[in-house]
Design a protein around this motif. Sequence first.
Motif, PDB file in Angstrom:
ATOM      1  N   GLN A   5       0.841  -1.197   0.000  1.00 39.37           N
ATOM      2  CA  GLN A   5       0.000   0.000   0.000  1.00 39.37           C
ATOM      3  C   GLN A   5       0.873   1.242   0.000  1.00 39.37           C
ATOM      4  O   GLN A   5       2.050   1.187   0.309  1.00 39.37           O
ATOM      5  N   ILE A   6       0.270   2.341  -0.350  1.00 38.28           N
ATOM      6  CA  ILE A   6       0.838   3.670  -0.144  1.00 38.28           C
ATOM      7  C   ILE A   6       0.028   4.271   0.994  1.00 38.28           C
ATOM      8  O   ILE A   6      -1.199   4.282   0.948  1.00 38.28           O
ATOM      9  N   ARG A   7       0.709   4.772   2.014  1.00 39.58           N
ATOM     10  CA  ARG A   7       0.011   5.320   3.182  1.00 39.58           C
ATOM     11  C   ARG A   7       0.267   6.813   3.264  1.00 39.58           C
ATOM     12  O   ARG A   7       1.398   7.265   3.211  1.00 39.58           O
ATOM     13  N   LEU A   8      -0.802   7.580   3.396  1.00 38.53           N
ATOM     14  CA  LEU A   8      -0.712   9.022   3.574  1.00 38.53           C
ATOM     15  C   LEU A   8      -0.860   9.345   5.052  1.00 38.53           C
ATOM     16  O   LEU A   8      -1.809   8.875   5.695  1.00 38.53           O
ATOM     17  N   LEU A   9       0.052  10.138   5.593  1.00 41.96           N
ATOM     18  CA  LEU A   9      -0.056  10.595   6.978  1.00 41.96           C
ATOM     19  C   LEU A   9      -0.864  11.886   6.961  1.00 41.96           C
ATOM     20  O   LEU A   9      -0.476  12.853   6.313  1.00 41.96           O
ATOM     21  N   VAL A  10      -1.992  11.902   7.661  1.00 39.18           N
ATOM     22  CA  VAL A  10      -2.930  13.014   7.557  1.00 39.18           C
ATOM     23  C   VAL A  10      -3.253  13.602   8.931  1.00 39.18           C
ATOM     24  O   VAL A  10      -3.174  12.910   9.946  1.00 39.18           O
ATOM     25  N   SER A  11      -3.614  14.859   8.944  1.00 41.19           N
ATOM     26  CA  SER A  11      -3.964  15.551  10.182  1.00 41.19           C
ATOM     27  C   SER A  11      -5.468  15.567  10.430  1.00 41.19           C
ATOM     28  O   SER A  11      -5.917  15.397  11.558  1.00 41.19           O
ATOM     29  N   ASP A  22     -16.057   9.347  -0.480  1.00 46.16           N
ATOM     30  CA  ASP A  22     -17.257   9.960  -1.046  1.00 46.16           C
ATOM     31  C   ASP A  22     -17.011  10.703  -2.346  1.00 46.16           C
ATOM     32  O   ASP A  22     -17.851  10.674  -3.243  1.00 46.16           O
ATOM     33  N   VAL A  23     -15.888  11.396  -2.475  1.00 42.60           N
ATOM     34  CA  VAL A  23     -15.619  12.176  -3.689  1.00 42.60           C
ATOM     35  C   VAL A  23     -14.998  11.292  -4.765  1.00 42.60           C
ATOM     36  O   VAL A  23     -15.467  11.257  -5.898  1.00 42.60           O
ATOM     37  N   LEU A  24     -13.932  10.559  -4.416  1.00 45.99           N
ATOM     38  CA  LEU A  24     -13.281   9.705  -5.411  1.00 45.99           C
ATOM     39  C   LEU A  24     -13.934   8.335  -5.543  1.00 45.99           C
ATOM     40  O   LEU A  24     -13.676   7.608  -6.493  1.00 45.99           O
ATOM     41  N   GLY A  25     -14.781   7.957  -4.583  1.00 45.35           N
ATOM     42  CA  GLY A  25     -15.524   6.707  -4.684  1.00 45.35           C
ATOM     43  C   GLY A  25     -14.725   5.454  -4.385  1.00 45.35           C
ATOM     44  O   GLY A  25     -15.112   4.358  -4.798  1.00 45.35           O
ATOM     45  N   LEU A  26     -13.613   5.558  -3.644  1.00 46.94           N
ATOM     46  CA  LEU A  26     -12.850   4.375  -3.266  1.00 46.94           C
ATOM     47  C   LEU A  26     -13.591   3.623  -2.165  1.00 46.94           C
ATOM     48  O   LEU A  26     -14.277   4.218  -1.337  1.00 46.94           O
ATOM     49  N   GLU A  27     -13.437   2.322  -2.160  1.00 46.18           N
ATOM     50  CA  GLU A  27     -14.169   1.459  -1.234  1.00 46.18           C
ATOM     51  C   GLU A  27     -13.315   1.151  -0.002  1.00 46.18           C
ATOM     52  O   GLU A  27     -12.240   0.561  -0.118  1.00 46.18           O
ATOM     53  N   PRO A  28     -13.789   1.537   1.199  1.00 44.56           N
ATOM     54  CA  PRO A  28     -13.037   1.190   2.410  1.00 44.56           C
ATOM     55  C   PRO A  28     -13.095  -0.314   2.675  1.00 44.56           C
ATOM     56  O   PRO A  28     -14.121  -0.944   2.440  1.00 44.56           O
ATOM     57  N   GLN A  29     -12.003  -0.867   3.176  1.00 44.21           N
ATOM     58  CA  GLN A  29     -12.028  -2.275   3.579  1.00 44.21           C
ATOM     59  C   GLN A  29     -12.890  -2.452   4.814  1.00 44.21           C
ATOM     60  O   GLN A  29     -13.461  -3.513   5.035  1.00 44.21           O
ATOM     61  N   PHE A  30     -12.993  -1.397   5.624  1.00 47.02           N
ATOM     62  CA  PHE A  30     -13.848  -1.379   6.811  1.00 47.02           C
ATOM     63  C   PHE A  30     -14.137   0.085   7.102  1.00 47.02           C
ATOM     64  O   PHE A  30     -13.363   0.955   6.737  1.00 47.02           O
ATOM     65  N   GLU A  31     -15.280   0.371   7.711  1.00 43.12           N
ATOM     66  CA  GLU A  31     -15.628   1.753   8.025  1.00 43.12           C
ATOM     67  C   GLU A  31     -14.746   2.248   9.168  1.00 43.12           C
ATOM     68  O   GLU A  31     -14.666   1.606  10.212  1.00 43.12           O
ATOM     69  N   ALA A  32     -14.081   3.375   8.950  1.00 40.20           N
ATOM     70  CA  ALA A  32     -13.169   3.916   9.959  1.00 40.20           C
ATOM     71  C   ALA A  32     -13.053   5.428   9.814  1.00 40.20           C
ATOM     72  O   ALA A  32     -11.952   5.970   9.825  1.00 40.20           O
ATOM     73  N   GLU A  33     -14.169   6.105   9.657  1.00 40.22           N
ATOM     74  CA  GLU A  33     -14.129   7.549   9.421  1.00 40.22           C
ATOM     75  C   GLU A  33     -13.399   8.303  10.523  1.00 40.22           C
ATOM     76  O   GLU A  33     -12.792   9.336  10.281  1.00 40.22           O
ATOM     77  N   GLY A  34     -13.420   7.794  11.741  1.00 34.93           N
ATOM     78  CA  GLY A  34     -12.755   8.465  12.847  1.00 34.93           C
ATOM     79  C   GLY A  34     -11.280   8.120  12.990  1.00 34.93           C
ATOM     80  O   GLY A  34     -10.610   8.663  13.856  1.00 34.93           O
ATOM     81  N   GLY A  35     -10.790   7.214  12.144  1.00 38.29           N
ATOM     82  CA  GLY A  35      -9.378   6.839  12.175  1.00 38.29           C
ATOM     83  C   GLY A  35      -9.062   5.900  13.313  1.00 38.29           C
ATOM     84  O   GLY A  35      -9.956   5.351  13.945  1.00 38.29           O
ATOM     85  N   PRO A  36      -7.832   5.694  13.627  1.00 37.44           N
ATOM     86  CA  PRO A  36      -6.663   6.399  13.107  1.00 37.44           C
ATOM     87  C   PRO A  36      -6.074   5.773  11.840  1.00 37.44           C
ATOM     88  O   PRO A  36      -5.070   6.246  11.317  1.00 37.44           O
ATOM     89  N   ASP A  53      -3.380   8.492  10.819  1.00 37.16           N
ATOM     90  CA  ASP A  53      -3.357   9.746  11.556  1.00 37.16           C
ATOM     91  C   ASP A  53      -1.906  10.152  11.832  1.00 37.16           C
ATOM     92  O   ASP A  53      -1.127   9.380  12.390  1.00 37.16           O
ATOM     93  N   ARG A  54      -1.538  11.373  11.415  1.00 38.37           N
ATOM     94  CA  ARG A  54      -0.162  11.864  11.524  1.00 38.37           C
ATOM     95  C   ARG A  54       0.327  11.909  12.976  1.00 38.37           C
ATOM     96  O   ARG A  54       1.439  11.504  13.281  1.00 38.37           O
ATOM     97  N   VAL A  55      -0.501  12.383  13.890  1.00 38.36           N
ATOM     98  CA  VAL A  55      -0.088  12.514  15.291  1.00 38.36           C
ATOM     99  C   VAL A  55       0.137  11.136  15.908  1.00 38.36           C
ATOM    100  O   VAL A  55       1.108  10.917  16.629  1.00 38.36           O
ATOM    101  N   MET A  57       1.046   8.381  14.390  1.00 37.11           N
ATOM    102  CA  MET A  57       2.292   7.828  13.860  1.00 37.11           C
ATOM    103  C   MET A  57       3.495   8.528  14.487  1.00 37.11           C
ATOM    104  O   MET A  57       4.472   7.879  14.863  1.00 37.11           O
ATOM    105  N   ALA A  58       3.421   9.843  14.639  1.00 38.34           N
ATOM    106  CA  ALA A  58       4.527  10.581  15.255  1.00 38.34           C
ATOM    107  C   ALA A  58       4.736  10.119  16.693  1.00 38.34           C
ATOM    108  O   ALA A  58       5.868   9.931  17.136  1.00 38.34           O
ATOM    109  N   ASP A  59       3.639   9.896  17.424  1.00 39.72           N
ATOM    110  CA  ASP A  59       3.741   9.404  18.802  1.00 39.72           C
ATOM    111  C   ASP A  59       4.390   8.023  18.842  1.00 39.72           C
ATOM    112  O   ASP A  59       5.227   7.749  19.703  1.00 39.72           O
ATOM    113  N   MET A  60       4.019   7.153  17.899  1.00 39.15           N
ATOM    114  CA  MET A  60       4.601   5.804  17.864  1.00 39.15           C
ATOM    115  C   MET A  60       6.106   5.859  17.615  1.00 39.15           C
ATOM    116  O   MET A  60       6.859   5.032  18.115  1.00 39.15           O
ATOM    117  N   LEU A  61       6.534   6.849  16.828  1.00 42.19           N
ATOM    118  CA  LEU A  61       7.955   6.973  16.492  1.00 42.19           C
ATOM    119  C   LEU A  61       8.707   7.880  17.460  1.00 42.19           C
ATOM    120  O   LEU A  61       9.918   8.051  17.330  1.00 42.19           O
TER     121      LEU A  61
END
Length: 137
Positions: A5-11, A22-36, A53-55, A57-61
């Motif tokens: 996969q390619i993973r984007l770190l997001v805020s 919703d915009v690009l229409g990609l299918e989630p493997q599972f619902e996780a709108e709240g992350g992380p 979630d960027r924070v 991942m930063a905490d883990m590292l």
Amino acid sequence: MELTQIRLLVSDFPAVYRFYRDVLGLEPQFEAEGGPYAKLSPDTGHAAIALQDRVQMADMLGRSGAEPEGYRALVVLRVDDLDAAHAEFTSRGAEFTRDPGPMGDRMRVAYLEDPEGNLIELQEWLVLREPAADGSA
């Protein structure tokens, strides 16, 4: 070695998640709108985009979760009809930074950004690549 996969770190995880779902229409493997974390796929192929979630991942590292400057990722999605995809995504609220246009003589492209500013390139291949002798493209 296998790319999984390619993973984007997001805020703003919920906004970016809704954009890809919703915009690009990609299918989630599972619902996780709240992350992380979430993994979303197009309706064809095995490729996936994952969001983290960027924070978290930063905490883990053990590092600061400072915001990046400039473009930090480019997601490339192939579509069969660029004009139709442009119209569909625009109707769902996408704002393009470059409308459909040629990129050389082999493809047409358009660009937009997700809510975190990650650049997305939509490609329509005009000429398919010939497979190499070893079967790779």
